[in-house]
Design a protein around this motif. Structure first.
Motif, PDB file in Angstrom:
ATOM      1  N   GLY A  96       0.326  -1.335   0.188  1.00 42.26           N
ATOM      2  CA  GLY A  96       0.038   0.018   0.219  1.00 42.26           C
ATOM      3  C   GLY A  96       0.334   1.121  -0.257  1.00 42.26           C
ATOM      4  O   GLY A  96       0.053   2.341   0.026  1.00 42.26           O
ATOM      5  N   THR A  97       1.914   1.585  -0.097  1.00 44.55           N
ATOM      6  CA  THR A  97       3.283   2.133  -0.309  1.00 44.55           C
ATOM      7  C   THR A  97       3.228   2.535  -1.655  1.00 44.55           C
ATOM      8  O   THR A  97       2.603   2.683  -2.944  1.00 44.55           O
ATOM      9  CB  THR A  97       3.991   2.226   0.092  1.00 44.55           C
ATOM     10  OG1 THR A  97       5.280   1.260  -0.896  1.00 44.55           O
ATOM     11  CG2 THR A  97       4.303   1.037   1.488  1.00 44.55           C
ATOM     12  N   LEU A  98       3.816   4.211  -1.579  1.00 48.43           N
ATOM     13  CA  LEU A  98       3.628   5.133  -3.050  1.00 48.43           C
ATOM     14  C   LEU A  98       4.620   3.806  -3.707  1.00 48.43           C
ATOM     15  O   LEU A  98       4.564   4.283  -4.819  1.00 48.43           O
ATOM     16  CB  LEU A  98       4.297   5.863  -2.644  1.00 48.43           C
ATOM     17  CG  LEU A  98       4.555   7.333  -4.374  1.00 48.43           C
ATOM     18  CD1 LEU A  98       3.485   7.751  -4.958  1.00 48.43           C
ATOM     19  CD2 LEU A  98       5.651   8.257  -3.278  1.00 48.43           C
ATOM     20  N   VAL A  99       5.859   3.735  -3.359  1.00 45.75           N
ATOM     21  CA  VAL A  99       6.189   2.801  -4.460  1.00 45.75           C
ATOM     22  C   VAL A  99       5.832   1.719  -4.632  1.00 45.75           C
ATOM     23  O   VAL A  99       5.780   1.464  -5.962  1.00 45.75           O
ATOM     24  CB  VAL A  99       7.303   2.248  -3.491  1.00 45.75           C
ATOM     25  CG1 VAL A  99       8.124   1.217  -3.732  1.00 45.75           C
ATOM     26  CG2 VAL A  99       8.753   3.187  -3.327  1.00 45.75           C
ATOM     27  N   ASN A 100       5.071   0.305  -4.173  1.00 49.33           N
ATOM     28  CA  ASN A 100       3.994  -0.158  -4.932  1.00 49.33           C
ATOM     29  C   ASN A 100       3.217   0.222  -6.222  1.00 49.33           C
ATOM     30  O   ASN A 100       2.611  -0.670  -6.781  1.00 49.33           O
ATOM     31  CB  ASN A 100       2.786  -1.266  -3.759  1.00 49.33           C
ATOM     32  CG  ASN A 100       3.953  -1.566  -2.371  1.00 49.33           C
ATOM     33  OD1 ASN A 100       3.531  -0.932  -1.488  1.00 49.33           O
ATOM     34  ND2 ASN A 100       4.353  -2.622  -3.212  1.00 49.33           N
ATOM     35  N   ALA A 101       2.743   1.633  -5.421  1.00 54.50           N
ATOM     36  CA  ALA A 101       1.887   2.306  -6.275  1.00 54.50           C
ATOM     37  C   ALA A 101       2.676   2.866  -7.903  1.00 54.50           C
ATOM     38  O   ALA A 101       2.824   2.387  -8.833  1.00 54.50           O
ATOM     39  CB  ALA A 101       0.963   3.385  -6.352  1.00 54.50           C
TER      40      ALA A 101
END
Length: 305
Positions: A109-114
């Motif tokens: 759910g992090t910005l990196v995952n996105a």
């Protein structure tokens, strides 16, 4: 396995070993140390001890740290508020509540995952956990971030952070009415020696400078603009709390009693400006305050009428 040895100084006599090692080992919490002790990964004079063991002068502490866990960060289809994108960079408006990059206990759910779902080409300088991440803002801080798509862009943006030429302006709602229209806080920051979850004003810390200007005053509150000269962890939060005006909603440095029900500190990275690493020209991005932030400002304005 990584083994580290410490020899206890006379001035540390009587200190609990878990407390001593939480300070001696960078970025390791007291609970992490206690877990190592339970696994017999910490020995004193070649003997197994407990977490409440009190140190004696010249004790030999041997710490065996486990190998770092290799992590695979998975792409996730999470909507991003993209302000700008080209072959070199992505500029996003991060929502409050989103963690920037994976960390222990928070791998999804992090910005990196996105970002990994959105594009495949991100700089590799900061490794698999933080691909493309040049700078970060706290989970509960919203606002503008720039992400590098290649290593050349990453290096050029990092240089601008290092020489303080990148423009970074934040809006913060603070407790109390500031009398001065503007000010400058120049206080060194470092890890709080009593609570490692916090940062604090410490003499041997890194230099930190925050400039602030009053935008609007209300009944018991002030909306300010903060301009970062340096960019230390929790810098605005610690600096404003240090002069008696903590951020509204701040769970670490703010007041225990809060008038408004918010999820975290009311801090928004409003403006970000820098020299484009590929085009070599200055570009700037400004975002509106989040709706919850504007709603509270409206309520405060009505109270002053």
């Amino acid at each position: 396995m990584n083994r580290t040895v410490f020899i206890v100084d006379e001035k540390e006599q009587g200190t609990r070993i878990d407390k001593y090692l939480a300070q001696a080992l960078e970025e390791k919490s007291r609970s992490f140390i206690q877990g190592l002790i339970e696994k017999d990964s910490i020995l004193v004079n070649n003997k197994i001890i407990k977490s409440n063991y009190k140190l004696k002068p010249f004790d030999r502490i041997e710490v065996t740290l486990p190998e770092a866990e290799l992590l695979k960060v998975e792409p996730e289809n999470i909507k991003l508020d993209i302000l700008y994108e080209d072959k070199d960079i992505i500029v996003v408006n991060k929502a409050q509540g989103m963690v920037v990059h994976p960390a222990p206990g928070n791998y999804n759910g992090t910005l990196v995952n996105a970002l990994l779902f959105h594009c495949k080409d991100l700089s590799s300088i900061n490794g698999v956990i933080r691909p493309g991440i040049v700078h970060r803002i706290d989970k509960d801080t919203s606002g503008v971030l720039v992400i590098a798509k290649n290593d050349d862009a990453h290096n050029k943006l990092s240089e601008q952070l290092k020489d303080h030429s990148m423009k970074r302006e934040y809006y913060a709602l603070i407790e109390g009415r500031l009398k001065n229209d503007s000010g400058r806080i120049d206080k060194p920051l470092g890890r709080n020696k009593k609570d490692r979850l916090k940062m604090g004003i410490v003499e041997d810390g890194k230099r930190a400078v925050t400039h602030y200007e009053v935008i609007e005053r209300y009944n018991g509150y002030t909306l300010i603009k903060c301009i970062l000269e340096t960019g230390r962890t929790h810098q605005i939060r610690v600096h404003m709390a240090s002069i008696g005006f903590p951020l509204v909603g701040d769970p670490l440095y703010g007041f225990k009693r809060q008038k408004f029900k918010v999820q975290g500190q009311m801090l928004h990275a409003k403006t970000l400006g820098f020299i484009h690493p590929g085009q070599n020209k200055y570009i700037e991005f400004t975002t509106d305050l989040p709706e919850y932030f504007k709603d509270i400002i409206d309520k405060l304005r009505n109270e002053t009428i």
